[in-house]
Scaffold this motif. Structure first.
Motif, PDB file in Angstrom:
ATOM      1  N   LEU A 194      21.902  22.641  27.383  1.00 34.73           N
ATOM      2  CA  LEU A 194      20.804  22.901  28.307  1.00 34.73           C
ATOM      3  C   LEU A 194      19.537  23.168  27.520  1.00 34.73           C
ATOM      4  O   LEU A 194      19.582  23.746  26.434  1.00 34.73           O
ATOM      5  N   SER A 195      18.405  22.734  28.058  1.00 33.73           N
ATOM      6  CA  SER A 195      17.112  23.075  27.456  1.00 33.73           C
ATOM      7  C   SER A 195      16.124  23.384  28.573  1.00 33.73           C
ATOM      8  O   SER A 195      16.236  22.845  29.669  1.00 33.73           O
ATOM      9  N   GLN A 196      15.173  24.264  28.283  1.00 32.80           N
ATOM     10  CA  GLN A 196      14.184  24.648  29.293  1.00 32.80           C
ATOM     11  C   GLN A 196      12.905  25.137  28.632  1.00 32.80           C
ATOM     12  O   GLN A 196      12.949  25.896  27.658  1.00 32.80           O
ATOM     13  N   LYS A 197      11.776  24.702  29.168  1.00 32.27           N
ATOM     14  CA  LYS A 197      10.491  25.249  28.764  1.00 32.27           C
ATOM     15  C   LYS A 197      10.324  26.616  29.425  1.00 32.27           C
ATOM     16  O   LYS A 197      10.882  26.865  30.496  1.00 32.27           O
ATOM     17  N   PRO A 198       9.548  27.507  28.824  1.00 30.99           N
ATOM     18  CA  PRO A 198       9.403  28.835  29.434  1.00 30.99           C
ATOM     19  C   PRO A 198       8.624  28.776  30.741  1.00 30.99           C
ATOM     20  O   PRO A 198       7.677  27.992  30.874  1.00 30.99           O
ATOM     21  N   TYR A 199       9.041  29.603  31.695  1.00 27.86           N
ATOM     22  CA  TYR A 199       8.220  29.734  32.906  1.00 27.86           C
ATOM     23  C   TYR A 199       6.891  30.366  32.518  1.00 27.86           C
ATOM     24  O   TYR A 199       5.828  29.934  32.965  1.00 27.86           O
ATOM     25  N   ILE A 200       6.957  31.378  31.666  1.00 30.14           N
ATOM     26  CA  ILE A 200       5.772  31.988  31.053  1.00 30.14           C
ATOM     27  C   ILE A 200       6.154  32.426  29.647  1.00 30.14           C
ATOM     28  O   ILE A 200       7.314  32.724  29.378  1.00 30.14           O
ATOM     29  N   CYS A 201       5.186  32.472  28.751  1.00 34.85           N
ATOM     30  CA  CYS A 201       5.437  32.994  27.403  1.00 34.85           C
ATOM     31  C   CYS A 201       4.138  33.477  26.792  1.00 34.85           C
ATOM     32  O   CYS A 201       3.045  33.072  27.224  1.00 34.85           O
ATOM     33  N   VAL A 202       4.250  34.347  25.815  1.00 39.01           N
ATOM     34  CA  VAL A 202       3.088  34.847  25.069  1.00 39.01           C
ATOM     35  C   VAL A 202       3.496  35.040  23.614  1.00 39.01           C
ATOM     36  O   VAL A 202       4.666  35.313  23.327  1.00 39.01           O
ATOM     37  N   PRO A 203       2.561  34.911  22.678  1.00 35.77           N
ATOM     38  CA  PRO A 203       2.883  35.171  21.266  1.00 35.77           C
ATOM     39  C   PRO A 203       2.945  36.660  20.978  1.00 35.77           C
ATOM     40  O   PRO A 203       2.405  37.480  21.737  1.00 35.77           O
ATOM     41  N   ASN A 204       3.596  37.014  19.879  1.00 40.40           N
ATOM     42  CA  ASN A 204       3.683  38.415  19.438  1.00 40.40           C
ATOM     43  C   ASN A 204       2.453  38.764  18.610  1.00 40.40           C
ATOM     44  O   ASN A 204       2.526  38.854  17.386  1.00 40.40           O
ATOM     45  N   ASN A 205       1.322  38.968  19.245  1.00 40.33           N
ATOM     46  CA  ASN A 205       0.121  39.346  18.508  1.00 40.33           C
ATOM     47  C   ASN A 205       0.153  40.829  18.172  1.00 40.33           C
ATOM     48  O   ASN A 205       0.490  41.665  19.009  1.00 40.33           O
ATOM     49  N   THR A 206      -0.167  41.145  16.921  1.00 43.87           N
ATOM     50  CA  THR A 206      -0.227  42.535  16.472  1.00 43.87           C
ATOM     51  C   THR A 206      -1.563  42.776  15.785  1.00 43.87           C
ATOM     52  O   THR A 206      -2.362  41.852  15.605  1.00 43.87           O
ATOM     53  N   SER A 207      -1.795  44.005  15.376  1.00 42.66           N
ATOM     54  CA  SER A 207      -3.037  44.330  14.676  1.00 42.66           C
ATOM     55  C   SER A 207      -3.122  43.638  13.325  1.00 42.66           C
ATOM     56  O   SER A 207      -4.206  43.389  12.799  1.00 42.66           O
ATOM     57  N   SER A 208      -1.950  43.295  12.741  1.00 39.04           N
ATOM     58  CA  SER A 208      -1.931  42.677  11.412  1.00 39.04           C
ATOM     59  C   SER A 208      -1.796  41.155  11.455  1.00 39.04           C
ATOM     60  O   SER A 208      -2.085  40.484  10.466  1.00 39.04           O
ATOM     61  N   GLU A 209      -1.318  40.605  12.578  1.00 41.51           N
ATOM     62  CA  GLU A 209      -1.120  39.158  12.656  1.00 41.51           C
ATOM     63  C   GLU A 209      -1.337  38.659  14.074  1.00 41.51           C
ATOM     64  O   GLU A 209      -0.844  39.250  15.029  1.00 41.51           O
ATOM     65  N   SER A 210      -2.106  37.573  14.203  1.00 43.49           N
ATOM     66  CA  SER A 210      -2.352  36.957  15.505  1.00 43.49           C
ATOM     67  C   SER A 210      -1.808  35.537  15.503  1.00 43.49           C
ATOM     68  O   SER A 210      -1.707  34.896  14.456  1.00 43.49           O
ATOM     69  N   ARG A 211      -1.463  35.050  16.700  1.00 44.36           N
ATOM     70  CA  ARG A 211      -0.930  33.695  16.861  1.00 44.36           C
ATOM     71  C   ARG A 211      -1.662  32.966  17.970  1.00 44.36           C
ATOM     72  O   ARG A 211      -2.164  33.584  18.901  1.00 44.36           O
ATOM     73  N   CYS A 212      -1.697  31.652  17.836  1.00 46.74           N
ATOM     74  CA  CYS A 212      -2.311  30.810  18.859  1.00 46.74           C
ATOM     75  C   CYS A 212      -1.499  30.918  20.150  1.00 46.74           C
ATOM     76  O   CYS A 212      -0.268  30.866  20.126  1.00 46.74           O
ATOM     77  N   ASP A 213      -2.174  31.036  21.266  1.00 49.39           N
ATOM     78  CA  ASP A 213      -1.486  31.145  22.553  1.00 49.39           C
ATOM     79  C   ASP A 213      -0.767  29.861  22.929  1.00 49.39           C
ATOM     80  O   ASP A 213       0.216  29.891  23.668  1.00 49.39           O
ATOM     81  N   GLY A 214      -1.242  28.730  22.412  1.00 46.60           N
ATOM     82  CA  GLY A 214      -0.650  27.458  22.782  1.00 46.60           C
ATOM     83  C   GLY A 214       0.554  27.076  21.948  1.00 46.60           C
ATOM     84  O   GLY A 214       1.587  26.675  22.477  1.00 46.60           O
ATOM     85  N   CYS A 215       0.435  27.209  20.613  1.00 44.10           N
ATOM     86  CA  CYS A 215       1.498  26.723  19.714  1.00 44.10           C
ATOM     87  C   CYS A 215       2.133  27.814  18.856  1.00 44.10           C
ATOM     88  O   CYS A 215       3.062  27.535  18.094  1.00 44.10           O
ATOM     89  N   PHE A 216       1.618  29.051  18.938  1.00 48.08           N
ATOM     90  CA  PHE A 216       2.127  30.206  18.195  1.00 48.08           C
ATOM     91  C   PHE A 216       1.846  30.119  16.691  1.00 48.08           C
ATOM     92  O   PHE A 216       2.398  30.893  15.914  1.00 48.08           O
ATOM     93  N   LYS A 217       1.005  29.164  16.251  1.00 48.16           N
ATOM     94  CA  LYS A 217       0.672  29.087  14.827  1.00 48.16           C
ATOM     95  C   LYS A 217      -0.321  30.178  14.454  1.00 48.16           C
ATOM     96  O   LYS A 217      -0.982  30.761  15.318  1.00 48.16           O
ATOM     97  N   THR A 218      -0.426  30.444  13.144  1.00 51.05           N
ATOM     98  CA  THR A 218      -1.268  31.549  12.676  1.00 51.05           C
ATOM     99  C   THR A 218      -2.501  31.082  11.899  1.00 51.05           C
ATOM    100  O   THR A 218      -3.279  31.914  11.444  1.00 51.05           O
ATOM    101  N   ASN A 219      -2.698  29.768  11.755  1.00 53.51           N
ATOM    102  CA  ASN A 219      -3.782  29.253  10.920  1.00 53.51           C
ATOM    103  C   ASN A 219      -5.023  28.878  11.741  1.00 53.51           C
ATOM    104  O   ASN A 219      -4.915  28.400  12.870  1.00 53.51           O
ATOM    105  N   ASN A 220      -6.187  29.083  11.141  1.00 56.21           N
ATOM    106  CA  ASN A 220      -7.474  28.635  11.697  1.00 56.21           C
ATOM    107  C   ASN A 220      -7.692  29.099  13.134  1.00 56.21           C
ATOM    108  O   ASN A 220      -8.089  28.327  14.013  1.00 56.21           O
ATOM    109  N   LEU A 221      -7.431  30.370  13.384  1.00 56.52           N
ATOM    110  CA  LEU A 221      -7.531  30.895  14.744  1.00 56.52           C
ATOM    111  C   LEU A 221      -8.941  31.353  15.089  1.00 56.52           C
ATOM    112  O   LEU A 221      -9.682  31.851  14.229  1.00 56.52           O
TER     113      LEU A 221
END
Length: 448
Positions: free
Chosen positions: A43-70
Protein backbone atom coordinates in the motif's frame (compact mmCIF):
# COMPACT_ATOMS: atom_id res chain seq x y z
CA UNK A 1 -18.33 8.26 5.50
CA UNK A 2 -20.71 8.85 2.59
CA UNK A 3 -21.95 5.68 0.86
CA UNK A 4 -20.37 6.62 -2.50
CA UNK A 5 -16.99 7.35 -0.89
CA UNK A 6 -17.17 4.12 1.11
CA UNK A 7 -17.85 2.13 -2.07
CA UNK A 8 -14.96 3.89 -3.88
CA UNK A 9 -12.70 3.20 -0.91
CA UNK A 10 -13.55 -0.49 -0.85
CA UNK A 11 -12.93 -0.75 -4.61
CA UNK A 12 -9.59 1.02 -4.14
CA UNK A 13 -8.52 -1.63 -1.63
CA UNK A 14 -9.92 -4.52 -3.69
CA UNK A 15 -7.91 -3.35 -6.70
CA UNK A 16 -4.80 -3.77 -4.54
CA UNK A 17 -5.88 -7.20 -3.27
CA UNK A 18 -6.65 -5.82 0.18
CA UNK A 19 -9.67 -5.67 2.45
CA UNK A 20 -10.73 -4.32 5.84
CA UNK A 21 -12.28 -6.38 8.63
CA UNK A 22 -13.19 -5.55 12.22
CA UNK A 23 -11.38 -7.59 14.84
CA UNK A 24 -12.26 -7.83 18.54
CA UNK A 25 -10.17 -5.39 20.64
CA UNK A 26 -8.44 -4.16 17.46
CA UNK A 27 -11.19 -2.57 15.41
CA UNK A 28 -10.51 -1.99 11.71
CA UNK A 29 -7.72 -4.19 10.41
CA UNK A 30 -6.13 -4.59 6.98
CA UNK A 31 -6.10 -8.06 5.40
CA UNK A 32 -4.60 -9.55 2.24
CA UNK A 33 -6.70 -10.98 -0.60
CA UNK A 34 -3.65 -12.72 -2.15
CA UNK A 35 -0.13 -13.80 -1.23
CA UNK A 36 2.58 -11.12 -0.87
CA UNK A 37 6.35 -11.73 -1.12
CA UNK A 38 9.08 -10.00 0.95
CA UNK A 39 9.80 -6.54 -0.46
CA UNK A 40 6.53 -6.36 -2.39
CA UNK A 41 4.49 -3.15 -2.27
CA UNK A 42 1.31 -3.55 -0.25
CA UNK A 43 0.00 0.00 0.00
CA UNK A 44 1.11 3.57 -0.61
CA UNK A 45 -0.51 6.89 0.26
CA UNK A 46 0.28 10.58 0.05
CA UNK A 47 -0.31 12.47 3.31
CA UNK A 48 -3.69 14.06 3.86
CA UNK A 49 -1.67 16.80 5.57
CA UNK A 50 1.99 17.09 6.54
CA UNK A 51 4.48 19.62 7.89
CA UNK A 52 8.29 19.62 8.23
CA UNK A 53 10.05 19.42 11.60
CA UNK A 54 11.23 23.02 11.75
CA UNK A 55 13.28 23.91 14.83
CA UNK A 56 15.27 26.91 16.00
CA UNK A 57 18.45 25.25 14.69
CA UNK A 58 17.16 23.78 11.41
CA UNK A 59 14.41 24.70 8.94
CA UNK A 60 12.96 22.70 6.04
CA UNK A 61 11.07 23.56 2.89
CA UNK A 62 7.33 23.09 3.33
CA UNK A 63 7.05 21.49 -0.09
CA UNK A 64 9.96 19.03 -0.29
CA UNK A 65 11.42 19.06 3.27
CA UNK A 66 14.88 20.00 1.92
CA UNK A 67 17.16 22.27 3.95
CA UNK A 68 19.10 24.10 1.19
CA UNK A 69 18.60 27.61 -0.22
CA UNK A 70 15.56 28.37 1.92
CA UNK A 71 13.63 31.63 2.01
CA UNK A 72 11.04 32.48 4.64
CA UNK A 73 7.48 33.38 3.72
CA UNK A 74 7.59 37.19 3.88
CA UNK A 75 4.07 37.47 5.30
CA UNK A 76 3.73 34.90 8.10
CA UNK A 77 7.49 34.50 8.82
CA UNK A 78 6.83 30.88 9.87
CA UNK A 79 7.00 28.81 6.68
CA UNK A 80 10.08 28.24 4.47
CA UNK A 81 10.44 27.35 0.77
CA UNK A 82 13.41 26.26 -1.34
CA UNK A 83 12.04 27.90 -4.49
CA UNK A 84 9.02 29.02 -6.48
CA UNK A 85 8.07 25.48 -7.52
CA UNK A 86 7.44 24.31 -3.95
CA UNK A 87 5.83 27.61 -3.04
CA UNK A 88 3.34 27.30 -5.92
CA UNK A 89 2.55 23.66 -5.14
CA UNK A 90 1.70 24.59 -1.53
CA UNK A 91 0.01 27.93 -2.21
CA UNK A 92 -3.64 26.84 -2.23
CA UNK A 93 -3.25 25.44 1.27
CA UNK A 94 -0.76 27.96 2.62
CA UNK A 95 -2.70 31.01 1.40
CA UNK A 96 -5.34 30.60 4.13
CA UNK A 97 -2.79 29.32 6.63
CA UNK A 98 -0.62 32.37 5.98
CA UNK A 99 -3.52 34.74 6.64
CA UNK A 100 -4.34 32.92 9.87
CA UNK A 101 -0.73 32.94 11.10
CA UNK A 102 -0.30 36.61 10.19
CA UNK A 103 -3.22 37.53 12.47
CA UNK A 104 -1.29 36.00 15.37
CA UNK A 105 1.04 38.29 17.32
CA UNK A 106 4.68 37.77 16.30
CA UNK A 107 5.66 36.76 19.84
CA UNK A 108 3.04 33.99 19.83
CA UNK A 109 4.12 32.58 16.46
CA UNK A 110 7.13 30.91 18.07
CA UNK A 111 4.67 28.63 19.90
CA UNK A 112 3.37 27.31 16.58
CA UNK A 113 4.98 23.87 16.70
CA UNK A 114 4.80 21.34 13.84
CA UNK A 115 1.90 19.61 15.64
CA UNK A 116 -0.02 22.90 15.96
CA UNK A 117 0.58 23.62 12.29
CA UNK A 118 -0.60 20.13 11.37
CA UNK A 119 -3.91 20.80 13.14
CA UNK A 120 -4.31 24.23 11.56
CA UNK A 121 -3.75 22.75 8.11
CA UNK A 122 -6.20 19.91 8.86
CA UNK A 123 -9.10 22.34 9.28
CA UNK A 124 -8.02 24.60 6.44
CA UNK A 125 -7.82 21.65 4.06
CA UNK A 126 -11.21 20.36 5.21
CA UNK A 127 -12.75 23.77 4.46
CA UNK A 128 -11.03 24.04 1.08
CA UNK A 129 -12.28 20.59 0.10
CA UNK A 130 -15.82 21.44 1.23
CA UNK A 131 -15.64 24.61 -0.86
CA UNK A 132 -14.35 22.59 -3.88
CA UNK A 133 -11.11 24.62 -3.96
CA UNK A 134 -9.18 21.38 -3.38
CA UNK A 135 -10.43 18.06 -4.83
CA UNK A 136 -11.87 15.23 -2.74
CA UNK A 137 -10.66 11.78 -3.77
CA UNK A 138 -11.04 8.22 -2.53
CA UNK A 139 -7.85 8.37 -0.47
CA UNK A 140 -7.76 12.12 0.19
CA UNK A 141 -10.82 13.20 2.14
CA UNK A 142 -11.68 14.28 5.68
CA UNK A 143 -14.09 11.35 6.14
CA UNK A 144 -11.07 9.06 6.52
CA UNK A 145 -9.75 11.31 9.30
CA UNK A 146 -13.13 11.25 11.05
CA UNK A 147 -13.01 7.44 11.07
CA UNK A 148 -9.70 7.35 13.00
CA UNK A 149 -9.73 6.22 16.65
CA UNK A 150 -8.97 8.93 19.24
CA UNK A 151 -8.97 7.00 22.57
CA UNK A 152 -10.35 10.14 24.24
CA UNK A 153 -11.98 8.14 27.05
CA UNK A 154 -8.58 6.71 28.07
CA UNK A 155 -6.68 10.01 28.28
CA UNK A 156 -5.69 11.21 31.74
CA UNK A 157 -6.50 14.65 33.10
CA UNK A 158 -2.97 16.02 32.57
CA UNK A 159 -2.95 15.05 28.88
CA UNK A 160 -6.47 16.39 28.39
CA UNK A 161 -5.39 19.74 29.85
CA UNK A 162 -2.47 19.86 27.40
CA UNK A 163 -4.79 19.12 24.46
CA UNK A 164 -7.15 21.86 25.68
CA UNK A 165 -4.30 24.40 25.76
CA UNK A 166 -3.18 23.39 22.28
CA UNK A 167 -6.79 23.55 21.04
CA UNK A 168 -7.08 27.10 22.39
CA UNK A 169 -4.04 28.18 20.37
CA UNK A 170 -5.38 26.50 17.20
CA UNK A 171 -8.76 28.18 17.76
CA UNK A 172 -7.01 31.53 18.19
CA UNK A 173 -5.16 31.05 14.90
CA UNK A 174 -8.09 29.74 12.85
CA UNK A 175 -11.01 31.74 14.25
CA UNK A 176 -13.46 29.31 12.65
CA UNK A 177 -16.89 29.66 14.36
CA UNK A 178 -17.91 26.16 13.21
CA UNK A 179 -15.09 24.39 15.08
CA UNK A 180 -15.32 23.79 18.83
CA UNK A 181 -12.47 23.20 21.25
CA UNK A 182 -13.50 19.65 22.13
CA UNK A 183 -13.37 18.63 18.47
CA UNK A 184 -9.87 20.06 18.12
CA UNK A 185 -8.75 18.31 21.31
CA UNK A 186 -10.13 15.02 20.01
CA UNK A 187 -8.21 15.46 16.76
CA UNK A 188 -5.03 16.07 18.76
CA UNK A 189 -5.67 12.72 20.42
CA UNK A 190 -6.08 11.19 16.95
CA UNK A 191 -2.73 12.72 15.94
CA UNK A 192 -1.05 11.11 18.97
CA UNK A 193 -2.30 7.66 17.95
CA UNK A 194 -2.25 7.96 14.15
CA UNK A 195 0.25 10.57 12.87
CA UNK A 196 3.54 9.23 11.48
CA UNK A 197 7.07 10.62 11.40
CA UNK A 198 8.10 11.12 7.78
CA UNK A 199 11.69 9.84 7.42
CA UNK A 200 14.31 10.16 4.70
CA UNK A 201 16.11 7.24 3.01
CA UNK A 202 18.39 6.90 6.06
CA UNK A 203 15.35 6.76 8.39
CA UNK A 204 15.99 10.21 9.88
CA UNK A 205 12.76 12.08 10.83
CA UNK A 206 12.03 15.09 8.61
CA UNK A 207 8.41 15.88 9.35
CA UNK A 208 5.05 14.54 10.47
CA UNK A 209 2.02 13.58 8.43
CA UNK A 210 -1.41 12.04 8.64
CA UNK A 211 -1.97 8.96 6.46
CA UNK A 212 -5.50 7.69 7.26
CA UNK A 213 -5.26 4.53 5.13
CA UNK A 214 -1.93 3.50 6.63
CA UNK A 215 -3.42 4.11 10.09
CA UNK A 216 -5.79 1.18 9.54
CA UNK A 217 -2.81 -1.18 9.80
CA UNK A 218 -2.46 -2.55 13.31
CA UNK A 219 0.69 -2.93 15.38
CA UNK A 220 2.70 -6.06 16.10
CA UNK A 221 6.07 -6.39 17.84
CA UNK A 222 6.79 -9.09 15.21
CA UNK A 223 5.38 -7.31 12.14
CA UNK A 224 5.12 -8.86 8.69
CA UNK A 225 5.36 -5.47 6.93
CA UNK A 226 7.28 -2.23 7.31
CA UNK A 227 6.41 1.43 6.75
CA UNK A 228 9.00 3.52 4.88
CA UNK A 229 8.82 6.80 2.97
CA UNK A 230 9.64 7.81 -0.58
CA UNK A 231 9.89 11.58 -0.19
CA UNK A 232 6.51 12.27 1.52
CA UNK A 233 4.75 9.17 0.21
CA UNK A 234 4.07 6.51 2.86
CA UNK A 235 4.96 3.08 1.48
CA UNK A 236 4.11 -0.22 3.16
CA UNK A 237 6.13 -3.24 1.99
CA UNK A 238 6.03 -6.88 3.03
CA UNK A 239 8.92 -8.10 5.20
CA UNK A 240 7.83 -11.76 5.22
CA UNK A 241 5.89 -14.07 2.97
CA UNK A 242 2.31 -13.03 3.76
CA UNK A 243 -0.33 -15.55 2.75
CA UNK A 244 -3.81 -14.75 1.50
CA UNK A 245 -6.38 -13.74 4.16
CA UNK A 246 -3.64 -12.72 6.64
CA UNK A 247 -3.65 -9.54 8.69
CA UNK A 248 -1.00 -6.99 7.69
CA UNK A 249 0.90 -5.55 10.65
CA UNK A 250 3.61 -2.95 11.12
CA UNK A 251 5.42 -1.80 14.25
CA UNK A 252 4.42 1.53 15.79
CA UNK A 253 7.48 1.58 18.05
CA UNK A 254 11.13 0.57 18.24
CA UNK A 255 10.94 -3.22 18.52
CA UNK A 256 14.49 -3.65 19.88
CA UNK A 257 13.63 -3.91 23.55
CA UNK A 258 12.20 -6.16 26.23
CA UNK A 259 8.49 -6.96 26.35
CA UNK A 260 8.07 -4.67 29.37
CA UNK A 261 9.78 -1.78 27.56
CA UNK A 262 7.68 -2.26 24.44
CA UNK A 263 4.43 -2.56 26.39
CA UNK A 264 5.22 0.61 28.36
CA UNK A 265 5.94 2.55 25.17
CA UNK A 266 2.74 1.35 23.49
CA UNK A 267 0.58 2.14 26.52
CA UNK A 268 2.00 5.65 26.91
CA UNK A 269 1.86 6.63 23.24
CA UNK A 270 -0.94 4.53 21.73
CA UNK A 271 -3.05 3.63 24.79
CA UNK A 272 -3.34 -0.12 24.21
CA UNK A 273 -1.90 -3.36 25.53
CA UNK A 274 -0.22 -5.41 22.80
CA UNK A 275 -1.27 -9.04 22.53
CA UNK A 276 0.91 -10.06 19.57
CA UNK A 277 2.66 -13.44 19.48
CA UNK A 278 5.89 -11.96 20.83
CA UNK A 279 4.17 -10.23 23.75
CA UNK A 280 2.10 -13.32 24.58
CA UNK A 281 5.39 -15.04 25.53
CA UNK A 282 5.91 -12.62 28.42
CA UNK A 283 7.42 -14.39 31.43
CA UNK A 284 8.30 -17.53 29.49
CA UNK A 285 11.94 -18.75 29.36
CA UNK A 286 12.71 -17.28 25.92
CA UNK A 287 11.23 -13.89 26.87
CA UNK A 288 13.18 -13.83 30.14
CA UNK A 289 16.40 -14.60 28.25
CA UNK A 290 15.69 -11.94 25.62
CA UNK A 291 15.02 -9.28 28.28
CA UNK A 292 18.18 -10.20 30.20
CA UNK A 293 20.32 -9.94 27.06
CA UNK A 294 18.78 -6.73 25.68
CA UNK A 295 18.59 -4.80 28.95
CA UNK A 296 20.58 -6.81 31.51
CA UNK A 297 24.15 -7.30 32.66
CA UNK A 298 27.11 -9.27 31.34
CA UNK A 299 28.93 -12.17 32.98
CA UNK A 300 31.84 -11.30 35.26
CA UNK A 301 33.95 -13.62 33.08
CA UNK A 302 34.74 -11.44 30.04
CA UNK A 303 35.08 -14.51 27.79
CA UNK A 304 31.63 -15.84 28.69
CA UNK A 305 28.62 -14.86 26.54
CA UNK A 306 25.96 -15.94 29.04
CA UNK A 307 23.15 -13.77 30.34
CA UNK A 308 22.54 -12.93 33.99
CA UNK A 309 19.47 -13.38 36.18
CA UNK A 310 18.96 -12.17 39.73
CA UNK A 311 20.32 -14.52 42.40
CA UNK A 312 17.47 -16.02 44.51
CA UNK A 313 19.41 -15.15 47.67
CA UNK A 314 19.72 -11.50 46.55
CA UNK A 315 23.53 -11.60 46.56
CA UNK A 316 23.81 -10.45 42.98
CA UNK A 317 23.30 -11.86 39.50
CA UNK A 318 24.05 -15.38 38.29
CA UNK A 319 25.29 -16.22 34.80
CA UNK A 320 22.94 -18.78 33.26
CA UNK A 321 25.78 -20.26 31.20
CA UNK A 322 28.74 -20.64 33.58
CA UNK A 323 26.86 -20.06 36.89
CA UNK A 324 29.38 -17.41 38.00
CA UNK A 325 27.96 -14.93 40.52
CA UNK A 326 28.40 -11.21 39.86
CA UNK A 327 28.07 -9.26 43.09
CA UNK A 328 25.37 -6.68 43.59
CA UNK A 329 27.97 -4.19 44.87
CA UNK A 330 30.07 -4.44 41.69
CA UNK A 331 27.04 -3.90 39.45
CA UNK A 332 25.82 -1.00 41.60
CA UNK A 333 29.25 0.71 41.50
CA UNK A 334 29.53 0.42 37.71
CA UNK A 335 25.95 1.62 37.23
CA UNK A 336 26.62 4.63 39.48
CA UNK A 337 29.82 5.54 37.59
CA UNK A 338 27.98 5.17 34.30
CA UNK A 339 25.14 7.44 35.45
CA UNK A 340 27.59 10.13 36.59
CA UNK A 341 29.38 10.19 33.22
CA UNK A 342 26.16 9.90 31.16
CA UNK A 343 24.66 12.97 32.84
CA UNK A 344 27.50 15.04 31.33
CA UNK A 345 26.93 13.76 27.77
CA UNK A 346 25.28 16.21 25.34
CA UNK A 347 22.41 14.83 23.26
CA UNK A 348 23.17 17.09 20.27
CA UNK A 349 26.74 18.38 20.50
CA UNK A 350 27.68 21.41 18.42
CA UNK A 351 30.34 21.15 15.72
CA UNK A 352 32.92 22.79 18.01
CA UNK A 353 32.20 20.40 20.89
CA UNK A 354 31.99 17.22 18.80
CA UNK A 355 35.50 15.94 19.58
CA UNK A 356 34.96 16.37 23.32
CA UNK A 357 31.60 14.64 23.00
CA UNK A 358 33.23 11.71 21.18
CA UNK A 359 35.71 11.21 24.02
CA UNK A 360 32.92 11.40 26.59
CA UNK A 361 30.81 8.82 24.73
CA UNK A 362 33.86 6.55 24.43
CA UNK A 363 34.13 6.66 28.23
CA UNK A 364 30.44 5.77 28.49
CA UNK A 365 30.97 2.90 26.05
CA UNK A 366 33.89 1.49 28.09
CA UNK A 367 31.75 1.46 31.24
CA UNK A 368 28.82 -0.11 29.36
CA UNK A 369 31.08 -2.85 27.96
CA UNK A 370 32.01 -3.76 31.55
CA UNK A 371 28.40 -3.61 32.76
CA UNK A 372 26.08 -4.76 29.99
CA UNK A 373 25.73 -7.82 27.78
CA UNK A 374 27.42 -7.38 24.37
CA UNK A 375 23.99 -7.40 22.66
CA UNK A 376 22.44 -4.85 25.04
CA UNK A 377 20.36 -2.00 23.66
CA UNK A 378 22.04 0.77 25.77
CA UNK A 379 25.46 -0.26 24.43
CA UNK A 380 24.12 -0.38 20.87
CA UNK A 381 22.64 3.13 21.19
CA UNK A 382 25.94 4.55 22.47
CA UNK A 383 27.80 2.99 19.55
CA UNK A 384 25.21 4.43 17.14
CA UNK A 385 25.91 7.92 18.55
CA UNK A 386 29.66 7.38 18.25
CA UNK A 387 29.30 6.14 14.67
CA UNK A 388 27.34 9.23 13.68
CA UNK A 389 29.72 11.69 15.38
CA UNK A 390 32.83 10.00 13.96
CA UNK A 391 31.32 10.16 10.47
CA UNK A 392 30.50 13.85 11.00
CA UNK A 393 34.16 14.61 11.74
CA UNK A 394 35.33 12.19 9.00
CA UNK A 395 37.26 9.78 11.21
CA UNK A 396 36.48 6.89 8.91
CA UNK A 397 38.57 4.09 10.41
CA UNK A 398 37.06 4.38 13.90
CA UNK A 399 33.58 4.88 12.43
CA UNK A 400 34.00 1.62 10.50
CA UNK A 401 35.03 -0.23 13.66
CA UNK A 402 31.84 0.88 15.44
CA UNK A 403 29.72 0.07 12.40
CA UNK A 404 31.08 -3.48 12.41
CA UNK A 405 30.16 -3.80 16.10
CA UNK A 406 26.59 -2.61 15.48
CA UNK A 407 25.77 -4.92 12.54
CA UNK A 408 25.57 -8.23 14.49
CA UNK A 409 23.35 -6.59 17.13
CA UNK A 410 20.98 -5.32 14.42
CA UNK A 411 20.91 -8.80 12.93
CA UNK A 412 19.87 -10.20 16.30
CA UNK A 413 17.19 -7.65 17.24
CA UNK A 414 15.58 -6.94 13.83
CA UNK A 415 14.01 -9.22 11.18
CA UNK A 416 16.40 -10.18 8.36
CA UNK A 417 14.55 -7.97 5.84
CA UNK A 418 14.27 -4.92 8.12
CA UNK A 419 15.47 -1.71 6.37
CA UNK A 420 17.70 -0.81 9.33
CA UNK A 421 19.88 -3.85 8.64
CA UNK A 422 20.19 -2.92 4.97
CA UNK A 423 21.00 0.67 5.93
CA UNK A 424 23.71 -0.47 8.33
CA UNK A 425 25.31 -2.69 5.68
CA UNK A 426 25.12 0.22 3.24
CA UNK A 427 26.88 2.45 5.80
CA UNK A 428 29.53 -0.20 6.38
CA UNK A 429 30.08 -0.50 2.64
CA UNK A 430 30.56 3.26 2.31
CA UNK A 431 33.01 3.31 5.20
CA UNK A 432 34.95 0.37 3.77
CA UNK A 433 35.21 2.29 0.49
CA UNK A 434 36.29 5.52 2.21
CA UNK A 435 39.02 3.70 4.14
CA UNK A 436 40.29 1.89 1.04
CA UNK A 437 40.21 5.08 -1.02
CA UNK A 438 42.11 7.18 1.49
CA UNK A 439 44.59 4.37 2.19
CA UNK A 440 45.28 4.07 -1.56
CA UNK A 441 45.54 7.87 -1.94
CA UNK A 442 48.00 8.08 0.93
CA UNK A 443 50.11 5.24 -0.51
CA UNK A 444 50.06 6.77 -3.99
CA UNK A 445 51.05 10.29 -2.96
CA UNK A 446 53.72 9.04 -0.55
CA UNK A 447 55.60 7.76 -3.60
CA UNK A 448 56.16 11.30 -4.90
Amino acid sequence: MEASLMADWQRFLQDRCLGVSNLPQKGRSLFTARDFRPGELILSQKPYICVPNNTSSESRCDGCFKTNNLKKCSACQVVWYCGSSCQKSEWKLHRDECKALTRLEKEKRKFVTPTIRLMVRLYIKRNLQNEKVLPITTTDNYSLVEALVSHMSEIDEKQMLLYAQMANLVNLILQFPSVDLREIAENFSKFSCNAHSICDSELRPQGIGLFPLVSIINHSCSPNAVLVFEEQMAVVRAMDNISKDSEITISYIETAGSTLTRQKSLKEQYLFHCQCARCSNFGKPHDIEESAILEGYRCANEKCTGFLLRDPEEKGFVCQKCLLLRSKEEVKKLASDLKTVSEKAPTSPSAEDKQAAIELYKTIEKLQVKLYHSFSIPLMRTREKLLKMLMDVEIWREALNYCRLIVPVYQRVYPATHPLIGLQFYTQGKLEWYQSFFAFSSLYFDRF
